[in-house]
Design a protein around this motif. Structure first.
Motif, short mmCIF file in Angstrom:
data_model
loop_
_atom_site.label_atom_id
_atom_site.label_comp_id
_atom_site.label_asym_id
_atom_site.label_seq_id
_atom_site.Cartn_x
_atom_site.Cartn_y
_atom_site.Cartn_z
N UNK A 56 -32.78 50.20 52.99
CA UNK A 56 -32.78 50.11 51.53
C UNK A 56 -31.40 50.42 50.98
N UNK A 57 -30.99 49.67 49.96
CA UNK A 57 -29.78 50.04 49.23
C UNK A 57 -30.19 51.10 48.21
N UNK A 58 -29.29 52.05 47.96
CA UNK A 58 -29.59 53.17 47.07
C UNK A 58 -28.41 53.45 46.16
N UNK A 59 -28.64 54.24 45.13
CA UNK A 59 -27.56 54.68 44.26
C UNK A 59 -27.17 56.10 44.65
N UNK A 116 -30.99 57.68 58.09
CA UNK A 116 -29.53 57.61 58.23
C UNK A 116 -28.97 57.16 56.89
N UNK A 117 -28.17 58.04 56.29
CA UNK A 117 -27.51 57.76 55.02
C UNK A 117 -26.15 57.15 55.34
N UNK A 118 -25.85 56.02 54.73
CA UNK A 118 -24.67 55.24 55.12
C UNK A 118 -23.80 54.95 53.91
N UNK A 119 -22.52 55.30 54.03
CA UNK A 119 -21.52 54.92 53.03
C UNK A 119 -20.79 53.70 53.56
N UNK A 120 -20.44 52.78 52.65
CA UNK A 120 -19.79 51.54 53.05
C UNK A 120 -18.55 51.26 52.21
N UNK A 121 -17.74 50.36 52.70
CA UNK A 121 -16.64 49.84 51.89
C UNK A 121 -17.22 48.97 50.79
N UNK A 122 -16.54 48.88 49.65
CA UNK A 122 -17.02 48.02 48.57
C UNK A 122 -17.22 46.57 49.05
N UNK A 131 -19.51 45.40 51.08
CA UNK A 131 -20.04 45.23 52.43
C UNK A 131 -21.52 45.57 52.56
N UNK A 132 -22.16 46.00 51.49
CA UNK A 132 -23.54 46.47 51.58
C UNK A 132 -24.48 45.41 52.15
N UNK A 182 -17.15 48.06 58.12
CA UNK A 182 -17.41 48.41 56.74
C UNK A 182 -18.17 49.70 56.55
N UNK A 183 -18.74 50.26 57.62
CA UNK A 183 -19.40 51.57 57.53
C UNK A 183 -18.31 52.63 57.58
N UNK A 184 -18.27 53.48 56.55
CA UNK A 184 -17.23 54.50 56.49
C UNK A 184 -17.73 55.89 56.84
N UNK A 185 -19.04 56.13 56.69
CA UNK A 185 -19.58 57.46 56.97
C UNK A 185 -21.09 57.37 57.13
N UNK A 186 -21.63 58.21 58.02
CA UNK A 186 -23.09 58.32 58.14
C UNK A 186 -23.47 59.79 58.15
N UNK A 187 -24.66 60.06 57.64
CA UNK A 187 -25.28 61.38 57.73
C UNK A 187 -26.70 61.15 58.22
N UNK A 188 -27.09 61.90 59.24
CA UNK A 188 -28.41 61.71 59.85
C UNK A 188 -29.33 62.88 59.50
N UNK A 189 -30.52 62.54 59.02
CA UNK A 189 -31.53 63.53 58.68
C UNK A 189 -32.72 63.34 59.60
N UNK A 190 -32.87 64.21 60.59
CA UNK A 190 -33.97 64.12 61.56
C UNK A 190 -35.28 64.54 60.91
N UNK A 191 -36.29 63.71 61.04
CA UNK A 191 -37.60 64.03 60.47
C UNK A 191 -38.29 65.09 61.33
N UNK A 192 -38.86 66.07 60.68
CA UNK A 192 -39.53 67.15 61.42
C UNK A 192 -41.05 67.07 61.31
#
Length: 87
Positions: free
Chosen positions: A43-46, A17-23, A25-26, A76-86
């Motif tokens: 994990x926090x990422x760039x 799950x890729x998560x975007x946050x408000x400044x 709030x990480x 503080x979560x503004x957006x998520x993208x979900x990548x299902x493992x295959x």
């Protein structure tokens, strides 16, 4: 059986799950995610996303509940993208 699961064995579904946050709030969001039973790693990422979480659930419908209901509902979560493992 050679390397395959029996039909009676529970199948686990994993997704990143890729998560975007408000400044700012990480760290708070990461602490909230680490307390969730279905979240395996955080994990926090760039880049365009701030956090990547590995989620594992027993049923596919639980994945939607966790991501849309629980993760998406964290302040503080503004957006998520979900990548299902295959695999």
């Amino acid at each position: 059986m050679t390397g395959s699961k029996k039909e009676s064995e529970p199948r686990n579904f994993r997704a990143y799950v890729l998560i975007q946050t408000l400044p700012g709030r990480v760290e708070v969001i990461m602490r909230s995610l680490r307390r969730m039973r279905s979240v395996q790693t955080v994990n926090s990422v760039t880049g365009p996303y701030d956090i990547v979480a590995l989620v594992e659930v027993g049923e596919i419908k639980q994945l939607s509940q966790v991501v849309a209901g629980t993760v998406g509902g964290i302040r503080g979560v503004t957006r998520t993208t979900t990548l299902l493992c295959t695999s």
